[in-house]
Motif scaffolding. Structure first.
Motif, PDB file in Angstrom:
ATOM      1  N   ASN A 139       0.851  -1.178   0.000  1.00 39.40           N
ATOM      2  CA  ASN A 139       0.000   0.000   0.000  1.00 39.40           C
ATOM      3  C   ASN A 139       0.893   1.236   0.000  1.00 39.40           C
ATOM      4  O   ASN A 139       2.064   1.174   0.378  1.00 39.40           O
ATOM      5  N   PRO A 140       0.345   2.392  -0.416  1.00 39.39           N
ATOM      6  CA  PRO A 140       1.193   3.576  -0.628  1.00 39.39           C
ATOM      7  C   PRO A 140       1.851   4.109   0.635  1.00 39.39           C
ATOM      8  O   PRO A 140       2.793   4.899   0.538  1.00 39.39           O
ATOM      9  N   LEU A 141       1.387   3.703   1.815  1.00 38.30           N
ATOM     10  CA  LEU A 141       1.976   4.244   3.038  1.00 38.30           C
ATOM     11  C   LEU A 141       3.468   3.953   3.136  1.00 38.30           C
ATOM     12  O   LEU A 141       4.223   4.763   3.676  1.00 38.30           O
ATOM     13  N   SER A 142       3.895   2.801   2.652  1.00 36.25           N
ATOM     14  CA  SER A 142       5.324   2.470   2.727  1.00 36.25           C
ATOM     15  C   SER A 142       6.141   3.430   1.867  1.00 36.25           C
ATOM     16  O   SER A 142       7.218   3.885   2.264  1.00 36.25           O
ATOM     17  N   THR A 143       5.643   3.761   0.668  1.00 36.12           N
ATOM     18  CA  THR A 143       6.356   4.697  -0.206  1.00 36.12           C
ATOM     19  C   THR A 143       6.367   6.097   0.388  1.00 36.12           C
ATOM     20  O   THR A 143       7.395   6.803   0.366  1.00 36.12           O
ATOM     21  N   LEU A 144       5.202   6.547   0.953  1.00 37.08           N
ATOM     22  CA  LEU A 144       5.137   7.870   1.561  1.00 37.08           C
ATOM     23  C   LEU A 144       6.060   7.974   2.768  1.00 37.08           C
ATOM     24  O   LEU A 144       6.747   8.981   2.969  1.00 37.08           O
ATOM     25  N   THR A 145       6.112   6.888   3.568  1.00 40.79           N
ATOM     26  CA  THR A 145       6.992   6.883   4.738  1.00 40.79           C
ATOM     27  C   THR A 145       8.454   6.945   4.325  1.00 40.79           C
ATOM     28  O   THR A 145       9.261   7.684   4.906  1.00 40.79           O
ATOM     29  N   GLN A 146       8.814   6.180   3.311  1.00 38.76           N
ATOM     30  CA  GLN A 146      10.203   6.181   2.848  1.00 38.76           C
ATOM     31  C   GLN A 146      10.606   7.551   2.309  1.00 38.76           C
ATOM     32  O   GLN A 146      11.711   8.034   2.550  1.00 38.76           O
ATOM     33  N   ALA A 147       9.694   8.190   1.596  1.00 38.75           N
ATOM     34  CA  ALA A 147       9.993   9.524   1.069  1.00 38.75           C
ATOM     35  C   ALA A 147      10.204  10.526   2.193  1.00 38.75           C
ATOM     36  O   ALA A 147      11.011  11.454   2.075  1.00 38.75           O
ATOM     37  N   GLY A 148       9.488  10.351   3.327  1.00 44.19           N
ATOM     38  CA  GLY A 148       9.595  11.301   4.421  1.00 44.19           C
ATOM     39  C   GLY A 148      10.801  11.102   5.313  1.00 44.19           C
ATOM     40  O   GLY A 148      11.257  12.047   5.961  1.00 44.19           O
ATOM     41  N   VAL A 149      11.344   9.875   5.380  1.00 48.49           N
ATOM     42  CA  VAL A 149      12.443   9.609   6.316  1.00 48.49           C
ATOM     43  C   VAL A 149      13.717   9.175   5.612  1.00 48.49           C
ATOM     44  O   VAL A 149      14.704   8.862   6.268  1.00 48.49           O
ATOM     45  N   GLY A 150      13.723   9.148   4.284  1.00 48.89           N
ATOM     46  CA  GLY A 150      14.898   8.662   3.556  1.00 48.89           C
ATOM     47  C   GLY A 150      16.140   9.464   3.827  1.00 48.89           C
ATOM     48  O   GLY A 150      17.247   8.924   3.841  1.00 48.89           O
ATOM     49  N   PHE A 151      16.006  10.757   4.061  1.00 49.01           N
ATOM     50  CA  PHE A 151      17.190  11.595   4.294  1.00 49.01           C
ATOM     51  C   PHE A 151      17.883  11.256   5.610  1.00 49.01           C
ATOM     52  O   PHE A 151      19.026  11.656   5.846  1.00 49.01           O
TER      53      PHE A 151
END
Length: 619
Positions: A139-151
């Motif tokens: 589900n998209p939550l994993s992609t949204l979470t990764q985008a927010g904490v990847g840095f």
């Protein structure tokens, strides 16, 4: 074409479908950086893209300069957090845009790809939707979470979702749980599969169908055989040699069932490899019994694709050929001066390499085949004929080398004299003579200290055979060359000849014995010989044949009639010198039902074999 029109006629270029946005200036008369978005779809529709709209940065604006983006603590610099928040906003609009199906299609595609993946032991639990999603649902939550904490350097599993908790179990985690050696649990997929057949489940994983009667071992939904996740993947039973008839006999691990020689499938698990009863009786060996001894190739289908094997426990290469294990943990190497000590005795690793030169009568031959200390896969023996006449002789001095053959070249040469006749341009040829030379390369290597002395004694004696021997004055008083005899498997068998050159090469990778004792002081010459462990040997050998060198004769070649098959060859055995008159190779095909050679029908040799002493007189 749009770019072409913009470049060639910018004043009449139509930026929008039909008309420009109401209330805005014509794009043709304003700065292109201020052209508004929208009307980018057919009939004036809008994609609402880009989802994030910002004013362009002017060329002279240095607030976005490189120092703000340099990696220090955060990947991307101090502007990484606002950039990440911007990415989350952009992706959220992408996934939730009801007018643009791309986001929803992306989610569907990821779940279809997971469904077409291979089902493994890890395919269970909420992250796999109870086993229906072979590689975990998305589900998209994993992609949204990764985008927010990847840095921050954080990585989130793409599959498995976040709504139900991050419960995705990986394949290696499940295998680690199944094989718990310290807890006494030994399992693998095959043994677990057999034990779970009756419950129609496999190691706690549902959605499996086991249908042995239909030739299918395992069937599950989705997988590589499905189409976009719709359909099933079938893992079928092995088949007979015809490629279609299933072999449905399934047996579990050898340690868990009686040994049935008619079973076609057996597996080796951790218990089998750790079972001391299946290890070699030689404690210096780590060889286990060959599985073919248990499958019994003479019965059932096995005989069509399995060969018999020797008893690996008692007839392994280490025991049969005098090759013990140089890396055995049972050997004591604590004292360098003492060398490798096994069972309290200082013993050599390689018995053939550690064998010394010995003398034997010519009619008795070498010790190969009569003494197990000289066993090898193929015999490799070099003997030197004694020139002096001694009681009970003549004698030979034998040297056995381990058959580490690097290469053999056997060259045959015919010498023809060219003759020119007046009035003829071409040359005519008259046969003049025959010559044969053999080049041989092999390696000798000491795997233990106890082999060094014997190995170098043989190398030194072999080198000395190229020097003359001065005969006793009571016989002739002259110097004499030395006749060598080489045996190499069945290719050369006690072949007499002369060694015309001999080269020793110490390879760069060879270690050396060094004269340092266990205390770091100089070692006595009796304890350590400063010699390399490895030597590469090259020699040139000219054979002296035991027959008159001539074209091969055959038993039925003198009948005066044509023959569709020439029978057994005569005595001109340049190679394959141990070829028997009748052997298992002759039971069918070319040599089937042939007459056995007897003294009455053996081709007459017009030049009898010269005696050894007569051969010696040639030199």
């Amino acid at each position: 074409m749009g770019l072409f029109k913009l470049l060639t006629d910018p004043g009449n270029f139509q930026f929008y479908w039909q008309n420009q946005k109401p209330g805005s200036e014509s794009p043709n008369i304003i700065n292109p950086r201020k052209i508004p978005f929208g009307k980018d779809r057919f009939n004036g529709g809008s994609s609402k893209e880009p989802y994030i709209v910002k004013s362009p940065t002017f060329l002279d604006d240095d607030t976005q300069s490189a120092p703000f983006y340099n990696d220090f603590i955060l990947r991307g610099g101090i502007l990484a957090p606002p950039s990440a928040a911007e990415d989350v906003t952009r992706l959220t609009k992408y996934f939730s845009d009801l007018n643009n199906p791309k986001g929803a299609l992306f989610v569907a595609k990821q779940n279809i790809l997971s469904k077409t993946g291979v089902k493994t032991e890890a395919t269970k639990g909420s992250a796999y939707l109870g086993g229906t999603s072979n590689e975990g649902y998305y589900n998209p939550l994993s992609t949204l979470t990764q985008a927010g904490v990847g840095f921050l350097g954080t990585h989130v599993n793409k599959q498995g979702g976040l709504l139900l908790g991050n419960t995705l179990k990986k394949y290696q985690d499940v295998i680690a749980e199944d094989i718990q050696i310290n807890s006494g649990i030994y399992k693998n997929r095959l043994t677990t599969l057999q034990s779970q057949i009756s419950t129609l489940s496999f190691n706690g994983i549902t959605q499996y169908n086991l249908n042995p009667t239909s030739g299918t071992l395992i069937q599950y939904s989705g997988g590589p055989d499905s189409v976009a996740g719709v359909g099933f993947t079938n893992i079928r039973f092995a088949t007979k040699n015809d490629g279609k008839t299933p072999l449905k006999v399934l047996d579990i691990s050898l340690s868990s069932s009686p040994l049935d020689s008619n079973s076609l499938f057996k597996t080796w698990g951790s218990k089998e490899f750790n079972n001391p009863l299946r290890l070699s009786t030689n404690p210096d060996s780590l060889i286990t019994e060959d599985f073919r001894k248990i499958l019994s190739p003479e019965t059932g289908y096995q005989k069509s694709f399995l060969s018999k094997s020797p008893d690996y426990v008692n007839k392994n290469i280490e025991d049969n050929l005098g090759l013990s294990n140089p890396g055995s943990r049972l050997r004591n190497r604590s004292n360098y001066a003492s060398g490798s000590v096994y069972n309290g005795a200082s013993t050599a690793v390689d018995k053939v390499n550690a064998s010394y030169i010995y003398k034997n009568a010519v009619n008795e031959g070498s010790k190969y085949g009569n003494d197990t200390n000289y066993n090898d896969l193929v015999p490799f023996i070099i003997a030197i004929l004694n020139n002096e006449l001694q009681v009970g002789g003549p004698y030979k001095k034998y040297m056995h080398f381990r058959a580490f053959i690097d290469g053999v070249s056997d060259s045959y040469n015919a010498d023809w004299n060219a003759i020119n006749y007046m009035g003829r341009a071409e040359k005519f040829y008259k046969y003049k003579g025959f010559d044969r030379k053999i080049s041989m390369n092999f390696t000798v290597a000491a795997q233990s200290k106890q082999e060094i002395t014997a190995m170098y004694d043989k190398l030194n004696f072999l080198a000395s055979s190229l020097a003359p021997e001065y005969l006793d004055s009571t016989s002739s008083g002259y110097m004499a060359g030395n006749i060598a005899y080489i045996t190499l498997g069945g290719y050369l068998n006690d072949q007499p000849g002369i060694i015309t050159s001999l080269d020793y090469t110490i390879p760069e990778e060879s270690p050396w014995e060094i004269a340092i004792d266990e205390n770091g002081g100089p070692a006595a010459i009796e304890d350590v010989r400063q010699l390399p462990h490895i030597m590469r040997v090259s020699l040139q050998f000219t054979p002296i044949h035991k027959f008159r060198p001539e074209k091969q004769s055959f038993q039925n070649d003198d009948l005066g009639t044509a023959s569709t098959r020439l029978l057994r060859p005569g005595r001109q055995k340049y190679i394959d010198q141990l070829r028997p008159t009748v052997s298992n190779y002759d039971k069918s095909g070319q040599y089937a039902n042939q007459q056995t050679l007897t003294p009455s029908n053996i081709p007459i040799q017009t030049n009898p074999l010269p005696t050894i002493l007569q051969q010696r007189e040639l030199f």
